[in-house]
Write a protein that holds these residues in place. Sequence first.
Motif, mmCIF file in Angstrom:
data_model
loop_
_atom_site.group_PDB
_atom_site.id
_atom_site.type_symbol
_atom_site.label_atom_id
_atom_site.label_comp_id
_atom_site.label_asym_id
_atom_site.label_seq_id
_atom_site.Cartn_x
_atom_site.Cartn_y
_atom_site.Cartn_z
ATOM 1 N N UNK A 120 0.829 -1.209 0.000
ATOM 2 C CA UNK A 120 0.000 0.000 0.000
ATOM 3 C C UNK A 120 0.862 1.256 0.000
ATOM 4 N N UNK A 121 2.073 1.157 0.563
ATOM 5 C CA UNK A 121 2.985 2.308 0.606
ATOM 6 C C UNK A 121 4.021 2.263 -0.525
ATOM 7 N N UNK A 122 3.938 1.235 -1.355
ATOM 8 C CA UNK A 122 4.906 1.086 -2.442
ATOM 9 C C UNK A 122 4.175 0.639 -3.708
ATOM 10 N N UNK A 123 3.327 1.527 -4.202
ATOM 11 C CA UNK A 123 2.474 1.199 -5.351
ATOM 12 C C UNK A 123 3.287 0.790 -6.574
ATOM 13 N N UNK A 124 4.501 1.317 -6.681
ATOM 14 C CA UNK A 124 5.311 1.026 -7.865
ATOM 15 C C UNK A 124 5.705 -0.442 -7.964
ATOM 16 N N UNK A 125 5.477 -1.208 -6.898
ATOM 17 C CA UNK A 125 5.793 -2.637 -6.941
ATOM 18 C C UNK A 125 4.550 -3.505 -7.135
ATOM 19 N N UNK A 126 3.403 -2.853 -7.264
ATOM 20 C CA UNK A 126 2.162 -3.616 -7.386
ATOM 21 C C UNK A 126 2.152 -4.476 -8.657
ATOM 22 N N UNK A 127 2.774 -3.969 -9.713
ATOM 23 C CA UNK A 127 2.720 -4.705 -10.979
ATOM 24 C C UNK A 127 3.493 -6.024 -10.926
ATOM 25 N N UNK A 128 4.315 -6.194 -9.885
ATOM 26 C CA UNK A 128 5.037 -7.462 -9.751
ATOM 27 C C UNK A 128 4.137 -8.567 -9.213
ATOM 28 N N UNK A 129 3.101 -8.196 -8.465
ATOM 29 C CA UNK A 129 2.309 -9.206 -7.775
ATOM 30 C C UNK A 129 0.936 -9.442 -8.401
ATOM 31 N N UNK A 130 0.361 -8.420 -9.030
ATOM 32 C CA UNK A 130 -0.994 -8.557 -9.564
ATOM 33 C C UNK A 130 -1.098 -9.682 -10.602
ATOM 34 N N UNK A 131 -0.178 -9.785 -11.557
ATOM 35 C CA UNK A 131 -0.326 -10.848 -12.577
ATOM 36 C C UNK A 131 -0.426 -12.248 -11.983
ATOM 37 N N UNK A 132 0.417 -12.540 -10.991
ATOM 38 C CA UNK A 132 0.382 -13.874 -10.386
ATOM 39 C C UNK A 132 -0.950 -14.121 -9.693
ATOM 40 N N UNK A 133 -1.500 -13.080 -9.060
ATOM 41 C CA UNK A 133 -2.769 -13.228 -8.349
ATOM 42 C C UNK A 133 -3.940 -13.424 -9.306
ATOM 43 N N UNK A 134 -3.998 -12.613 -10.389
ATOM 44 C CA UNK A 134 -5.137 -12.735 -11.301
ATOM 45 C C UNK A 134 -5.072 -14.043 -12.085
ATOM 46 N N UNK A 135 -3.870 -14.530 -12.340
ATOM 47 C CA UNK A 135 -3.743 -15.833 -12.992
ATOM 48 C C UNK A 135 -4.225 -16.941 -12.062
#
Length: 963
Positions: free
Chosen positions: A507-522
Amino acid sequence: MEVSAEQVEQAVVEFYRDPVAKSGLNTWLMQAQHSRHSWTFAWPLLDPRKPEEVQFFAGNTVYMKVSRYWHEVPKEEYEPLKIKILNLIAQYSNSKVVLNRLVKSLGAYVIHTIQHDWTTAIQDIITMFDPGTVPGIEPSTALNLLFSILTIIPEELETMQEAMSINSKDKQVITAAVRNSHQSVLSLISQVMQAAQISNVIKEVVLKTLNAWLKLSLPLSETRDLLVALIPYSNYALLCEPVMEALRTAVTDVGTYNIPNTVMDFVTQMLRLRPVLEEAQHANDENTASLVYSLFTSVVECHSRLLLQCALQAEHQATVVQVVALLLQCAATPGQYPTDETTSNIPFAVWFTIQDDIMTFEGEQQAELLQLFQPVYLKLVDTFIQKSLLPPDNALSAEEKEMFRCYRQDICDTYMYAYYVLRGDMLSHLEVHLKDAVVKMQSDPTDWRYLEAVLHAYSSVAETVAETDNFYVPRFIQSIPQIPFSDNIQLISVALTTLGAYADWLNYHQDHMHHVIPLMVEGLVNASLVGAASQALRDLTLECPLTISPFSQPILTSCQRALEQSRLDSAETERIMTIISRVLSVGKDQPTIMTYLNATLTPYISRLSQLKDLMGSGLSREQHNELVSLLKLLSCMSRHLNLNNTAVEEDDDEDGTTRRHSQAVSGGPQPLLLVLQQLMPLLSAIASKASTDQEVIEALCKLLKNSISTLVDDCVAILPAILEIIPQLYEASLNPAILDLVKQLVILFGREGSQEANMGVLLRMVTTTTLSRASTDLWAHTDAVHGCLALLTASFKKTPNLVSAHHNHVAPLFHLGVEALKLPEEGTVRSAGHFLSSFILLSRDASIGCLQPVVAHNTETLLRTLMFCICNSPRHSLSSFSDVLSALCKMYGDDLTRTFKTVQADESFLSPRVTAQHKEEFAKKVLKNRGSKRRILEAVTDLALIGRGLAGTDYGAQTRGFH
C-alpha cells in the motif's frame, strides 16, 4: 442421628455391591461422615479384618475429621488422637491405600498443632520413624514411611485454607513453623542420598520429599550444596525426573529474585548436567534430554533479565552463552517433529522472553546485547527453516499433522521475535536462503520444500517488517515472479499467501504492485489456486483501496471468469465478491458499476429467488445451506461496495444536528442502494417464509446491518421494507441478531423527525414482545434478554425520548433488568447492570419524569436482589452489581439509607454466614463511599467473600485484589 460402626460397615458394603441403592447410601454415608458420631465409629472400622473398602472409608473419615473438623477436638484429646494415628500408621505400614489416608491425617494433625501444641513435630517424627529403632517394621519400610510423612506435611499446607478453613494470616505463621524445621529434613535427605545401601526406589521418595520442602521457599543459599550434590543422580533413569524437578523448584522460586549472585553461581553448577545430556542423546534417550532442556528453559524464562545483565559482565558471560547454546541445541534436535522427536518445541517461549527483555535495556547496553545475541537469532533462523520443512505426503497421521501445524505456527511467531533483534540482517539472511532454495529447485524441481520453508519465513515477518524498508522487501517482491515454480500448485499457493501478507507494505509502495498482480489474477482462474489467490487479492484490496485502482480491469475480468467456473466453495465466492466490491468502489462511474453488478449478481439473485419459491415445500439441507451462503455473499457486497467509504457530513439541520449521507462521489445514489431497492421484495419474501430459521435470520440481519452501515441515512429509501421484516422475524424467533439490527436503526434514526415515530413503534414492538415471551422463562431466553437490555441501554444514552415515550413499559422493563441480574451468563448480567445503571442515572432527569417513581418504588427489591446476587453469583459479575449500587447511591442516597435499615432488620435474609453485623458494615461502607466506585466495589467483594465463607483466606485475598 445416632450412627454405629455396624451400621456404617453395612452401608459401605451395600454401597459397593448394590448399584440401585448407591445414590441413597452415598447421601447417608456423607451425612454420617460429617456428623460428630464419626469420631466414634471410625476407629473400630480401622481393623485389618474388616473389608478393605470399609477400612478405606474409615481412614478417609479420620482424615476428613482431622482436617476439617479440628474445632470438634477438645484440647485434652490432642495427645490421645496423635497416639491413635501414629499406632494405626505403624499397623498399616504395608497397606498402601489406607496408609495414605492415615499419613494425610497425621499431616493435618501436625498443621493444626505445630504452632502451639506440638512445636517439635518434625524432629519428633524423624526420631519416631528412625529405621533402626521402629519395632516390628522393616528398616526400608520405616524409611519409606518416614519420607512419605515428611512429604505430606508441606503438601497439606497447600490445601489448608480450603480444607481446614485456616485464614491467610495463620497460614503464614504455620508455614513458618514448619519451615523452621527444614535443617533437620535437609540433613536427613543428604544422609540418605549418600548412603550406598539405600535403593533408588526409596531415593525417589526422598527426592519427592525434597521437592515438597523446596516449595516452601527454602533459601537457595542453604539448599545449593545439597542440590549440586544431587546432579550426578540424574544419570539414573528412576531419579532423573525428581532431581530435575527439585533443581527447577529451587532455582525458579520467587525468593531467588533477590539473590542474583547465588543464582548465577548455581546456574553455573547446573551446567554440569551437559554430560548427562550428551549421554542421553547418544543413547537416544529423549525423556532425559527433554528433562534437562526443560530445566534450562525454566531458568531462562524465570531469570531472563538477570542472565542478560550478567551477559554484560565478563565473569558471567560464558555461563549465559553456554545456557543459550543448550537451548539452541534443543531447538535444532535432529529429526522430523513430531514423529522422530518431540523435544525441539520446548524452548519456544524463551526466544520471545530474551528478545523482549533485551528491548528493555537502553543505549550501549542494548547495543552490546544485540551484538551478542544476533548470531544466536541468525542461527535460530537457519534452524527453523530446516525444522519447518514439510514432511513427505502421507508421512503424518491426522493428529501429527495438527501437532506439526501448531509447531510451525510457533516457528512463525519466533521469526517475528528474531526480526526485532536482527532487523535488516534477518531479511538479508532470508535472501541468501531464497537464492539457495531457488538454485536447489532449478536443479531438481521435486525438491521444493526448502523453498516453501523460506517463503513461510518471509510470510511470518510480513506484518513486522517496517513499511519504510526500500531495499530487501522490494528485491523479494521482484523475485517472486522469477521463481521457476514448475507448475507446483502447493508452492504457488504459498507464494500467493506470502504476497498477500505484504499487502500493507505494498500500500505504501504502489510502484511494486505490478510485480504481484499478474500472479494473483492468474491464480483466480486456476481451480487449484483460486483459494490462495482470492485470499491474497482480498487482503490486497482491503489494505490498498486506492493503489489497486490502476489494475481494476484485469482483476475484475479474472473475478468474473472465476465465478463462471461454478466450482468455488462459499468462502472463495465471498472473497471474490469482496474483491469485486472493493475494486468497483474506486474510480468507476455509476453506469459502469451497475453494468458489472448486473452481470455478476443476476445469476445469484435468480438462484435466490428459486430457493425462495422452494421454501414453501421445504428445502433440503443442501438447498438450505445454499440459501444461507447466498445471503452471506450479498452481505459481503453490502459491506464493501461503497463509493464513499468516509460518510460525508453536513450541518444542515436548524438545531445543528449532524446529518450523514453516503452519496457517491459521482453525485448519484450509491450503487448498493439501487441493488437493494430491487432486492428488498425478495428478502421480505424470504423473511416471511423463514421467520423461525435461526441461520437464515442471522444471515439476513447481517446483510441488512452491513447495508445500513454503508448507506447510513440514505437507507431511508429501503427503510419501510426493513421495518416490515423486523417484527415478523422477532415475534417468531426472539433472535438476538435482530436486536443488534434494531439498535443500529434506533441510534441512526431515533432523533430524526421524520423517522422518530417509526423508531418508537419499533422499540415498543421489541420491548412488548420480549416482556411477553421472555419474562415467563428468562433462563430459556437469556440471549434475547441480553440483547433487549443492551438495546435499551443504547437508547437511554442516544435516544432517551423513545424509551420515556412508552410509560406503560418502563416498570416491567425495570423488573426485567432486576431479574436478569440473577442469570448465570456473564454477558447477560453485565447487560442488565448497564441497563439498570443507565435507568437510575437518567431517572433524575426532570424531562423524563416517568423513571423516578419506578426506581423509588422498587429500591428495596433492587437492593435485596443485589445483595443476594453478590453473595451467590460468580465473581465475574461483582463489578456489574457494584456499578448498579454506585448509581443507586449517587441518585438515591437518602432512600437507600432507609432501605438498608429495613433489610438489616430481616434476619432471614441471606445465608446464616451473613450476620446482621455484616449487613450493617456493608451498608456503612457503601453509604460512606457513595462517591467512589472503587470503594463500593471493595465493599461488594468483601460481602461476596463473607457470603461464600471465604473471608480471610488466601483465595479471598487474591479475589479482593483481582479488581
